[in-house]
Design a protein around this motif. Structure first.
Motif, PDB file in Angstrom:
ATOM      1  N   GLU A 414       0.834  -1.209   0.000  1.00  0.00           N
ATOM      2  CA  GLU A 414       0.000   0.000   0.000  1.00  0.00           C
ATOM      3  C   GLU A 414       0.865   1.253   0.000  1.00  0.00           C
ATOM      4  OE1 GLU A 414      -3.682   2.255   0.632  1.00  0.00           O
ATOM      5  OE2 GLU A 414      -3.190   0.296  -0.193  1.00  0.00           O
ATOM      6  N   ASN A 559      -9.991   7.835  -0.483  1.00  0.00           N
ATOM      7  CA  ASN A 559     -11.349   7.298  -0.273  1.00  0.00           C
ATOM      8  C   ASN A 559     -12.397   8.265  -0.784  1.00  0.00           C
ATOM      9  OD1 ASN A 559     -10.573   4.916   0.735  1.00  0.00           O
ATOM     10  ND2 ASN A 559     -11.035   5.361   2.890  1.00  0.00           N
ATOM     11  N   ALA A 560     -12.179   9.570  -0.473  1.00  0.00           N
ATOM     12  CA  ALA A 560     -13.164  10.560  -0.925  1.00  0.00           C
ATOM     13  C   ALA A 560     -13.261  10.514  -2.451  1.00  0.00           C
ATOM     14  CB  ALA A 560     -12.749  11.948  -0.453  1.00  0.00           C
ATOM     15  N   HIS A 563     -14.610   6.734  -3.435  1.00  0.00           N
ATOM     16  CA  HIS A 563     -15.953   6.293  -3.006  1.00  0.00           C
ATOM     17  C   HIS A 563     -16.960   7.438  -2.950  1.00  0.00           C
ATOM     18  CE1 HIS A 563     -13.963   2.562  -2.019  1.00  0.00           C
ATOM     19  NE2 HIS A 563     -13.143   3.205  -1.171  1.00  0.00           N
ATOM     20  N   ASP A 591     -16.185  15.021   3.645  1.00  0.00           N
ATOM     21  CA  ASP A 591     -16.547  15.244   2.248  1.00  0.00           C
ATOM     22  C   ASP A 591     -18.053  15.336   2.176  1.00  0.00           C
ATOM     23  OD1 ASP A 591     -17.907  12.670   1.658  1.00  0.00           O
ATOM     24  OD2 ASP A 591     -15.935  11.806   2.097  1.00  0.00           O
ATOM     25  N   GLY A 595     -21.555   9.292   1.118  1.00  0.00           N
ATOM     26  CA  GLY A 595     -21.802   8.750   2.472  1.00  0.00           C
ATOM     27  C   GLY A 595     -21.824   7.236   2.428  1.00  0.00           C
ATOM     28  N   VAL A 600     -21.936  -0.528   6.337  1.00  0.00           N
ATOM     29  CA  VAL A 600     -20.572  -0.225   5.879  1.00  0.00           C
ATOM     30  C   VAL A 600     -19.828   0.536   6.983  1.00  0.00           C
ATOM     31  CG1 VAL A 600     -19.200   0.998   4.141  1.00  0.00           C
ATOM     32  CG2 VAL A 600     -21.279  -0.202   3.461  1.00  0.00           C
ATOM     33  N   VAL A 604     -16.146  -0.173   8.751  1.00  0.00           N
ATOM     34  CA  VAL A 604     -15.226   0.611   7.928  1.00  0.00           C
ATOM     35  C   VAL A 604     -13.759   0.434   8.349  1.00  0.00           C
ATOM     36  CG1 VAL A 604     -15.277   2.790   9.216  1.00  0.00           C
ATOM     37  CG2 VAL A 604     -15.087   2.852   6.740  1.00  0.00           C
ATOM     38  N   PHE A 609     -12.029  -4.957   4.685  1.00  0.00           N
ATOM     39  CA  PHE A 609     -13.434  -4.650   4.387  1.00  0.00           C
ATOM     40  C   PHE A 609     -13.467  -3.592   3.285  1.00  0.00           C
ATOM     41  CE2 PHE A 609     -17.185  -2.000   4.720  1.00  0.00           C
ATOM     42  CZ  PHE A 609     -18.184  -2.959   4.633  1.00  0.00           C
ATOM     43  N   THR A 610     -14.054  -3.951   2.171  1.00  0.00           N
ATOM     44  CA  THR A 610     -14.134  -3.010   1.050  1.00  0.00           C
ATOM     45  C   THR A 610     -15.416  -3.233   0.267  1.00  0.00           C
ATOM     46  OG1 THR A 610     -13.107  -2.291  -1.019  1.00  0.00           O
ATOM     47  CG2 THR A 610     -12.744  -4.582  -0.398  1.00  0.00           C
ATOM     48  N   LYS A 612     -15.315  -2.356  -2.767  1.00  0.00           N
ATOM     49  CA  LYS A 612     -14.776  -2.359  -4.138  1.00  0.00           C
ATOM     50  C   LYS A 612     -13.915  -3.583  -4.362  1.00  0.00           C
ATOM     51  CE  LYS A 612     -15.277   1.860  -6.155  1.00  0.00           C
ATOM     52  NZ  LYS A 612     -15.088   3.170  -6.378  1.00  0.00           N
ATOM     53  N   THR A 618      -8.691  -2.866  -1.579  1.00  0.00           N
ATOM     54  CA  THR A 618      -8.134  -3.959  -0.753  1.00  0.00           C
ATOM     55  C   THR A 618      -8.786  -3.986   0.627  1.00  0.00           C
ATOM     56  OG1 THR A 618      -6.382  -2.554   0.098  1.00  0.00           O
ATOM     57  CG2 THR A 618      -5.878  -3.831  -1.874  1.00  0.00           C
ATOM     58  N   GLY A 619      -9.427  -2.866   1.005  1.00  0.00           N
ATOM     59  CA  GLY A 619     -10.056  -2.811   2.337  1.00  0.00           C
ATOM     60  C   GLY A 619      -9.058  -2.564   3.440  1.00  0.00           C
ATOM     61  N   LEU A 620      -7.888  -2.002   3.085  1.00  0.00           N
ATOM     62  CA  LEU A 620      -6.899  -1.744   4.139  1.00  0.00           C
ATOM     63  C   LEU A 620      -6.773  -0.269   4.503  1.00  0.00           C
ATOM     64  CD1 LEU A 620      -3.995  -4.166   3.216  1.00  0.00           C
ATOM     65  CD2 LEU A 620      -5.362  -4.173   5.297  1.00  0.00           C
ATOM     66  N   GLY A 621      -7.268   0.624   3.631  1.00  0.00           N
ATOM     67  CA  GLY A 621      -7.075   2.064   3.832  1.00  0.00           C
ATOM     68  C   GLY A 621      -7.507   2.548   5.204  1.00  0.00           C
ATOM     69  N   THR A 647     -19.447  12.198   4.489  1.00  0.00           N
ATOM     70  CA  THR A 647     -18.763  11.452   5.546  1.00  0.00           C
ATOM     71  C   THR A 647     -17.858  12.401   6.311  1.00  0.00           C
ATOM     72  OG1 THR A 647     -18.773   9.471   4.187  1.00  0.00           O
ATOM     73  CG2 THR A 647     -17.157   9.527   5.965  1.00  0.00           C
TER      74      THR A 647
HETATM   75  N1  LIG Z   1     -15.280   8.924   2.125  1.00  0.00           N
HETATM   76  C1  LIG Z   1     -15.976   7.799   1.910  1.00  0.00           C
HETATM   77  N2  LIG Z   1     -17.205   7.862   1.332  1.00  0.00           N
HETATM   78  C2  LIG Z   1     -17.946   6.730   1.118  1.00  0.00           C
HETATM   79  N3  LIG Z   1     -17.508   5.472   1.432  1.00  0.00           N
HETATM   80  C3  LIG Z   1     -16.272   5.346   1.961  1.00  0.00           C
HETATM   81  C4  LIG Z   1     -15.469   6.481   2.252  1.00  0.00           C
HETATM   82  N4  LIG Z   1     -14.325   6.044   2.804  1.00  0.00           N
HETATM   83  C5  LIG Z   1     -14.402   4.707   2.870  1.00  0.00           C
HETATM   84  N5  LIG Z   1     -15.571   4.278   2.369  1.00  0.00           N
HETATM   85  C6  LIG Z   1     -16.095   2.891   2.354  1.00  0.00           C
HETATM   86  O1  LIG Z   1     -15.325   2.156   3.250  1.00  0.00           O
HETATM   87  C7  LIG Z   1     -14.755   1.006   2.615  1.00  0.00           C
HETATM   88  C8  LIG Z   1     -13.440   0.712   3.236  1.00  0.00           C
HETATM   89  O2  LIG Z   1     -12.508   1.702   2.955  1.00  0.00           O
HETATM   90  P1  LIG Z   1     -10.968   1.354   2.851  1.00  0.00           P
HETATM   91  O3  LIG Z   1     -10.250   2.552   2.589  1.00  0.00           O
HETATM   92  O4  LIG Z   1     -10.599   0.609   4.101  1.00  0.00           O
HETATM   93  O5  LIG Z   1     -10.934   0.334   1.684  1.00  0.00           O
HETATM   94  P2  LIG Z   1     -11.016   0.630   0.137  1.00  0.00           P
HETATM   95  O6  LIG Z   1     -10.933   2.081  -0.088  1.00  0.00           O
HETATM   96  O7  LIG Z   1     -12.207  -0.031  -0.368  1.00  0.00           O
HETATM   97  O8  LIG Z   1      -9.729  -0.095  -0.401  1.00  0.00           O
HETATM   98  P3  LIG Z   1      -8.213   0.458  -0.286  1.00  0.00           P
HETATM   99  O9  LIG Z   1      -8.306   1.711   0.484  1.00  0.00           O
HETATM  100  O10 LIG Z   1      -7.478  -0.591   0.418  1.00  0.00           O
HETATM  101  O11 LIG Z   1      -7.813   0.668  -1.680  1.00  0.00           O
HETATM  102  C9  LIG Z   1     -14.717   1.365   1.205  1.00  0.00           C
HETATM  103  O12 LIG Z   1     -14.740   0.207   0.385  1.00  0.00           O
HETATM  104  C10 LIG Z   1     -15.942   2.233   1.032  1.00  0.00           C
HETATM  105  O13 LIG Z   1     -17.073   1.454   0.795  1.00  0.00           O
END
Ligand SMILES: Nc1ncnc2c1ncn2[C@@H]1O[C@H](COP(=O)(O)OP(=O)(O)OP(=O)(O)O)[C@@H](O)[C@H]1O
Ligand SMILES: [Mg+2]
Length: 662
Positions: A414, A559-560, A563, A591, A595, A600, A604, A609-610, A612, A618-621, A647
């Motif tokens: 990452e 993420n913003a 997602h 943002d 939302g 979710v 979070v 958990f993702t 996508k 990857t669900g690691l962010g 959010t």
């Molecule tokens: N700002 C946001 N607005 C809407 N949904 C969000 C936001 N941030 C996170 N999420 C939701 O939370 C989940 C988990 O976020 P996370 O960053 O852990 O994983 P990811 O973004 O899916 O993958 P990665 O960050 O590893 O590429 C996302 O898949 C998304 O559904």
């Protein structure tokens, strides 16, 4: 013949009164006699003196015969005189003169001088005549005697009258006394009868009414004590009746309890002979009460074996009771059961007895045995399963280690990815100023060649020179401006790259880190048509790990973009910060994008958990954000979000991060 108490009282009182009357009459008679006697003696003495005085002158001279007429006269009317006769005797008791009706012989007591004397006059009463004799001086100084008789009939009559009257008065008194006593005993009898009635009532334990209060005499005292005895007896009888009642109730209860008790119960005497058996016992063993009563328990096949009875009986004899001893017993229908036995001594109708209680434990004991077997097999299975689990645990911890390694690798990946995007960003950002510089310097080079040709051709004019000069100035200005911009960009990228790779702790300005991070996202933000708003106080400095902060902001901005604004083109990202009390700082990243659903939001921060999956996520962010904030930065992070409402990620950390161990 039996007489009533009252009759006896009456008789006794009559006898006593009669005796008293008799004594009174006797005594008055005696007093009268003595009074009469004394009076007669005195009269005799007076007569003796008078006669002596009268006769002496004649007697001394021997002329007593001269008195014949006088005597005759004196003695003629017995009504007038008490004197009955007069005889004068000489010293030889030869009569010298006689008058009146004298007895043929004077009383011997007078003659021989044994009769009592009073002042020389001796008297002796014979019938109604008092004979008297007194010495008398005669002729020639001879001493003869004057004898005379006095009539006492008057006195006797008076005495009889007195006797008669006193007798009559006594009789009347006696009658009155008896009458009064009769009346008195009548009252006493009535009260005695009341007492007797009361006593009779008491005897029949019918207490009747209390006897009436009287005037405090002995009967009253007796009646009162009878009353209090009656009250005491009544209370005692009532108590006895109550306790009798209780006793019979408790007996009835005992009988009911005995009969209704669900446990088989029997009562035996000290020889084991059955006195009582309840319904549970008869139905458990299949005998009727009739068959059991009076028999010894060993005469029935109660017992699984005779030794069983002997064992229980011996236990009872040794300890005086049996407490839950289990014995094999023959039940109705031919089966053998295991029954727990209790016993206790008791007294029934004055007879020493033993009560036996039995409890069929067959099912429980069988179940217990099964349970024990089950337990044993369970323990076996548990230890087998434990061994399996231990093995699985080993496998799991191995898997965990692999996972942790993978997570670590992924985090590293990452980081590399974010570095990759950073490098891409840098390349893109540098492209413009460097391209501009290249363009300007190429154009400048072209103009220099043209200038040299003009100069060697001699066609260079002043106006051309000054125009050329302007162009060079413009180009060099453009080149230096673009290169400056590139140099600045490189400087800030360099900082991020250094911080991300070293993650050294230092004091830094939060706004600078925010702006540096944002600078790396300018192209992507522009492409997404996303605006930014930063409200971070100018002088807010943190003593922390800027590399970690870059990572946090990178993930949040990523993420913003990925997602929140995936399907939108006019979003805004805002970052605000403020100082809190106690050296804390609050940073809110928000943002106004899509939302997230509650489901979710709740997951979070979970690793992997993702939403996508398979589309670059990857669900690691957010898990990295969580680990950095709560770990290295020593703070806490929360997410507030609703679908369509954007959010907000709220981070609260100390201005000075905790010192990292190691
Ligand atoms: N700002 C946001 N607005 C809407 N949904 C969000 C936001 N941030 C996170 N999420 C939701 O939370 C989940 C988990 O976020 P996370 O960053 O852990 O994983 P990811 O973004 O899916 O993958 P990665 O960050 O590893 O590429 C996302 O898949 C998304 O559904
Ligand atoms: Mg993410």
């Amino acid at each position: 013949m039996s007489l009533s108490l009252r009759a006896k009282f009456l008789l006794l009182s009559a006898i006593v009164q009669a005796m008293v009357v008799a004594l009174l009459i006797g005594n008055s008679q005696r007093v009268m006699d003595s009074a009469v006697g004394k009076n007669a003696e005195r009269v005799a003495h007076e007569y003796a003196v008078t006669l002596n005085l009268t006769l002496s002158p004649y007697a001394i001279r021997g002329r007593l015969s001269e008195l014949n007429d006088y005597w005759t006269e004196m003695l003629s009317d017995p009504q007038d005189s008490f004197v009955r006769y007069i005889i004068v005797l000489d010293q030889n008791d030869v009569p010298l003169a006689t008058a009146g009706e004298h007895p043929p012989a004077l009383p011997a007591a007078l003659r021989n001088g044994t009769a009592p004397a009073m002042n020389g006059v001796r008297t002796w009463q014979v019938g109604s005549t008092l004979h008297a004799r007194a010495p008398m001086l005669l002729k020639d100084n001879q001493i003869g005697s004057l004898n005379f008789g006095l009539s006492t009939s008057e006195l006797d009559k008076a005495r009889e009258e007195v006797f008669l009257q006193s007798g009559l008065i006594s009789l009347v008194g006696l009658g009155l006394g008896v009458l009064l006593f009769y009346a008195f005993t009548q009252g006493i009898g009535r009260r005695l009868r009341a007492l007797t009635g009361q006593a009779g009532q008491l005897m029949k334990t019918a207490f009747g009414r209390n006897l009436p209060d009287g005037d405090g005499d002995e009967i009253e005292v007796y009646a009162r004590s009878l009353n209090s005895m009656s009250v005491a007896l009544r209370e005692r009888v009532l108590q006895l009746e109550a306790s009798q009642q209780r006793l019979s109730e408790s007996e009835a209860r005992f009988k009911t309890l005995f009969d209704m008790a669900p446990l088989p119960l029997s009562v035996t005497d000290r020889n084991g002979r059955i006195i009582g058996a309840n319904q549970a016992l008869t139905s458990t063993f299949g005998y009727t009460e009739k068959q059991l009563i009076g028999q010894r328990s060993d005469s029935f096949t109660f017992w699984g074996a005779p030794e069983e009875r002997e064992r229980i009986w011996q236990l009872y004899m040794r300890h005086g009771a049996v407490h839950g001893e289990v014995a094999n017993m023959a039940l109705r229908g031919g089966g053998t059961g295991r029954l727990a036995i209790w016993s206790s001594s008791l007294t029934l109708d004055g007879v020493d007895a033993i009560i036996w209680a039995l409890l069929d434990m067959t099912a429980e004991l069988n179940a217990k045995q099964e349970l024990e077997e089950l337990n044993a097999s369970l323990e076996r299975r548990v230890s087998e399963r434990s061994a399996e689990l231990e093995r699985a645990n080993g496998d799991l911890s191995h898997a965990l280690q692999t996972l942790q390694r993978t997570q670590h690798d992924l985090i590293a990946a990452e980081k590399m990815a974010s570095l990759g995007s950073l490098v891409a960003g840098i390349a893109h950002e540098l492209n413009t100023p460097i391209g501009n510089s290249l363009l300007a310097s190429t154009a400048l080079g072209d103009r220099v060649v043209e200038f040299e040709a003009m100069l060697s051709g001699g066609t260079l004019r002043r106006s051309t020179l000054s125009a050329y000069n302007e162009e060079v100035k413009l180009a060099s200005g453009l080149i230096s401006g673009s290169l400056n911009k590139a140099a600045n960009l490189i400087a800030s990228f360099k900082q991020i790259a250094v911080d991300q790779t070293n993650d050294q702790r230092r004091v830094f300005n939060l706004l600078a880190v925010v702006l540096d991070t944002a600078a790396t996202y300018v192209p992507r933000l522009r492409r997404a048509n996303c605006g930014t708003a930063f409200h971070v106080p100018q002088g807010l400095a943190l003593d922390s790990y800027p590399g970690s902060w870059y990572q946090v902001f990178n993930n949040l901005i990523n993420n913003a973009l990925a997602h929140a604004f995936e399907d939108r083109s006019d979003g805004t990202i805002s970052i605000s910060a403020r100082e809190l009390d106690g050296g804390m700082v609050e940073i809110v990243f928000s943002d106004n994008g899509a939302g997230m659903a509650e489901e979710v939001r709740r997951h979070v921060f979970d690793p992997f958990f993702t939403t996508k999956m398979g589309r670059g996520g990857t669900g690691l962010g957010m898990n990295i954000v969580y680990n950095i904030v709560t770990g290295m930065l020593g703070g806490r992070v929360t997410v507030a979000s609703q679908p369509g409402q954007g959010t907000a990620v709220r981070i609260v950390v100390p201005r000075s991060s905790p010192v990292r161990a190691g």
